[in-house]
Scaffold this motif. Structure first.
Motif: not given
Length: 226
Positions: A45, A108-109, A111, A137, A139
């Motif tokens: 991530t 994005e992506n 954690s 953005s 997760i």
């Protein structure tokens, strides 16, 4: 007499000392961010530090989690180009910092997203959209750790908090002239919310679990979970 807008440009080389002197309890906030990062960072991530300044906190998070969290990319974003010279000190294969506008940079992506005293410098019309972008953005199970300068709930409390903070800065070596000049420069640039308003904005962005994790008036930090 014209008044120039405040800029961290003049403090870039000594930023970490400057923020440590300016914000009471700042070292304990960084320790809390480091400790909690291990709970939320997931393999494969991205971890973002928006308004990363010198990059020091992000570099510490990277070193702490590198061996236990595989293929994580640590990304710092700041609008002040003068910090670039400091980013070179923290070079690592999985860490990169760049100049950019957090309102438009790709997120994005993620954690974990860290925002330390950044949203307070975003124009009011853009704050909630930025918080929504951060939420989207992340997760599932990801976290935002956000620290802000906040307004008190009443005018009388605001008066108490403000002058207590001025006393702190005087104790840390700032002159009265420096304190007043910075306040003048920040007019229109820094627009703070109360803790209640910040909670409301986080909820509107999609965060349903929000907890205050640190505070030294007039500053507070929150953990917001997706």
């Amino acid at each position: 007499m014209s008044i120039e807008d405040f800029s961290f440009r003049e403090h870039a080389l000594t930023f970490d000392r400057h923020i440590g002197d300016s914000i009471p309890g700042y070292a304990s906030l960084v320790k809390r961010v480091l400790r909690d990062s291990r709970r939320f960072i997931q393999p494969r991530t991205n971890v973002y530090d928006i308004g990363c300044s010198s990059g020091r906190t992000l570099a510490k998070i990277s070193r702490l989690n590198r061996s236990s969290r595989e293929r994580v990319t640590y990304i710092g974003i700041d609008c002040e180009p003068s910090f670039e010279m400091l980013w070179r000190r923290h070079r690592a294969p999985n860490l990169k910092c760049g100049v950019g506008d957090v309102r438009t940079c790709k997120l994005e992506n993620a954690s974990l997203v860290i925002s330390q005293f950044t949203v307070q410098f975003i124009p009011p019309a853009d704050k909630r959209a930025l918080l929504r972008r951060i939420h989207d953005s992340l997760i599932e199970g990801g976290a935002l750790m956000i620290a802000e300068k906040t307004l008190a709930g009443t005018a009388r409390l605001q008066d108490v908090v403000t002058f207590s903070y001025y006393d702190h800065k005087l104790e840390r070596g700032f002159t009265a002239e420096q304190i007043i000049e910075k306040e003048r420069q920040l007019r229109g640039q820094m627009t703070c919310m109360s803790e209640a308003e910040l909670r409301e904005a986080l909820k509107e962005a999609g965060f349903n679990e929000i907890e205050r994790i640190w505070g030294e008036a007039p500053f507070a930090a929150f953990l917001a979970l997706k």
